[in-house]
Design a protein around this motif. Structure first.
Motif, short mmCIF file in Angstrom:
data_model
loop_
_atom_site.label_atom_id
_atom_site.label_comp_id
_atom_site.label_asym_id
_atom_site.label_seq_id
_atom_site.Cartn_x
_atom_site.Cartn_y
_atom_site.Cartn_z
N TYR A 217 1.45 3.89 -2.82
CA TYR A 217 1.30 5.60 -2.63
C TYR A 217 2.44 6.32 -3.28
O TYR A 217 2.23 7.36 -3.76
CB TYR A 217 1.28 5.46 -0.89
CG TYR A 217 0.85 6.98 -0.63
CD1 TYR A 217 -0.36 7.52 -0.06
CD2 TYR A 217 1.91 7.89 -0.38
CE1 TYR A 217 -0.54 8.75 0.00
CE2 TYR A 217 1.81 9.20 0.20
CZ TYR A 217 0.46 9.62 0.27
OH TYR A 217 0.11 10.95 0.90
N GLU B 88 0.82 -1.26 -0.12
CA GLU B 88 0.04 -0.05 0.08
C GLU B 88 0.83 1.46 0.01
O GLU B 88 0.82 2.20 -0.60
CB GLU B 88 -0.82 -0.02 1.14
CG GLU B 88 -2.08 0.83 0.98
CD GLU B 88 -1.65 2.26 1.78
OE1 GLU B 88 -2.84 3.34 1.29
OE2 GLU B 88 -0.63 2.44 2.23
N GLY C 95 -3.15 2.16 -2.15
CA GLY C 95 -2.28 3.10 -2.14
C GLY C 95 -2.46 4.11 -3.05
O GLY C 95 -2.16 5.20 -2.69
#
Lengths: 341, 341
Positions: free
Chosen positions: A168, A164, A201
DNA sequence: GTGAAAGCGCTAACAT
DNA sequence: ATGTTAGCGCTTTCAC
């Protein structure tokens, strides 16, 4: 041509079977001359011991198993050499086993453990639900290496990245480069493994940057084509381009998908990165050879492998502390992303 | 957590071990109720039979082994799925084993045959000297699938392509397109396997077309980098370009080498195919996704696999006629070759 | 339909 | 230093 057994060799040499066993297993307590004589006969008659019989008897195997979910997965395959090296250096034998996505890794693990008398097992890839419970019945230590899980781990050791968070990072990077309409090629519609985490993410990065999530920019892989393959990336990206949706960048949650997307973009008569920026995920070697070289995040596979091996060895040696280790990926800025505005 | 055996299950169920054995092996002669009761217990206690013990006892395995020379070889890996499918369809179990280039396939084959009681074995890739003699001592039928050999085969069945001839085809094609100065990326300096054969085809095609062989256009792979890898192709092509030799086309004897060469050419600020035409060999999937898509010859892997399986099955069934089958490759004209003059 | 018992090929006590 | 022997866990006759 009937298969030779240790008895045959013993008879031929006029010795007992245990002496033959000692000779072929480098047992110290044996007369060097006897040993040499036996090995000569072994050579001459091409005697090869039956491993099943040996495995059955042997109690102390010194072998670590690596159970890989998914055949033909290039990302995992790139880790094999490291596993070999690390395990060998640590004085362990190893055995790899690849199973298909639809096979049950738990059953397979138990079978391997019994068959080869494994000392420990490393799960590579895939998705395991509630490992703390489901894997509790394994007789030997285990480590989850880049395995997706759906719960917080307490008893199970694991090594990998935070999908995640790294996802991101990618999306945040694109946004910082001025991209606002970022398409994303994700897993199949009901992917609850890494695909889902990477998707999360993506969403969080948009939110944190005040960009409204637009689900028409989410491109799902087809389930009639191989998962995470070039072909899948090509097919879904081609379709997406035809839809005429506006976007300036596309993030594929695996490098091979990006490779497929490249071709779709070229086929549409567009240029990378001038018309569309592209990012991938994993950092496999081929990204260097793509044209333009793909900007991606590289998973530190050497560290991941080494830590997995270190943990399994510690656990085998009696230290049953469970550890969860997450590494950061390295952002590899190559040539497929352009700054806009 | 001590490993459960068939005895434990028998005791728990209050039956004999043979009855448990019948239950888990779908033996017909067993009361369905008894069977169900046993299987419930098996399930509940997660009993998993020990394969070593089974292999040791079982005489009739119905398993065909596939022994692959070289780990991580993408060309061979692309054949795995076909092998699985063909063998499964023919009603055989199968087991894959990848060994390193420096391991002895003969020893490994014998070990596999004994351990798993194989019915037959397929050698995939690599180079075997004098197979008629060296493999004579195998207890089971075997097929050489895309294996390089240095002799004419009489007793050994084999399936593959004629590397020399197909290589000729490529070079001839380039010449017909007007190329006269054709560089070639070959194997390492002392490659006596397919690399050598493909090199021979190159030379013959030049000769037949009245072009004088120029050994300064022969680019050997480095032996300090992985064989047939992108990295190797990149390294040697980069070096070659620096040398300033004149050429209009480069033929890499494997697609991955061509991929590396692409990057080297781009790095030099040149264009494909405008500045240099490029050809590969093998026809792996990735060639479609290269930019421009690589013109190459595609090995008919489906046919090769199917024929290999057909032969091994025939031989297992008693028909020990040895056959040598050679398929033609398909010239895949994509976008990396331009006609000149 | 089921159980007892032999034995697959090997290693590891245990004797010698 | 070497030989004898007991079993590893399973399948497979062979009785019943």
């Amino acid at each position: 041509m009937a298969a030779l057994t240790i008895k045959d060799i013993a008879r031929i040499c006029g010795v007992g079977t245990s002496t033959v066993s000692r000779a072929i297993n480098d047992d110290p307590g044996i007369n060097p001359e006897t040993k040499e004589r036996i090995l000569t006969v072994v050579e001459e008659f091409h005697y090869v011991p039956n491993n099943s019989a040996r495995n059955l008897k042997v109690t102390d195997s010194n072998t670590v198993g690596v159970l890989v979910k998914g055949r033909n997965n290039r990302f995992f395959q790139s880790m094999y050499a490291d596993f070999e090296q690390e395990l060998e250096q640590a004085g362990y034998d190893f055995t790899f086993k690849e199973i298909a996505y639809n096979e049950n890794e738990l059953l397979e693990a138990e079978a391997m453990i019994k068959e080869k008398r494994l000392k420990g097992i490393i799960f590579l890839g895939g998705m395991i639900e509630n490992p703390d419970e489901s894997l509790a019945r394994l007789d030997v230590p285990y480590v989850l290496c880049t395995v997706a899980v759906n719960t917080r781990l307490a008893k199970s050791s694991s090594v990998g990245i935070d999908d995640e968070k790294e996802s991101y990072k990618i999306v945040d990077y694109l946004i910082k480069k001025g991209h606002k309409r970022i398409a994303v090629i994700v897993g199949q519609r009901r992917d609850y493994a890494v695909g889902r985490r990477r998707m999360q993410g993506y969403v969080r990065a948009l939110n944190d940057n005040g960009i409204i999530f637009d689900d028409s920019l989410v491109i799902y892989q087809r389930d009639d084509l191989p998962d995470y393959s070039e072909a899948n990336g090509y097919a879904v990206m081609s379709e997406f381009l035809k839809s005429g949706k506006e976007f300036t960048a596309v993030y594929a949650i695996a490098d091979l998908l990006a490779l497929g997307a490249y071709k779709a973009i070229y086929d549409a008569g567009k240029k990378i990165p001038q018309d569309y920026s592209v990012m991938g995920f994993d950092g496999i070697e081929i990204t260097k050879y793509m044209h333009p070289a793909l900007t991606t995040v590289r998973q530190p596979i050497e560290k991941i492998v080494k830590e997995s091996v270190d943990i399994i060895i510690k656990e085998i040696s009696g230290d049953r502390t469970s550890r969860q280790v997450y590494y950061e990926t390295e952002l590899v800025e190559q040539d497929s992303v352009i700054e806009i505005l």
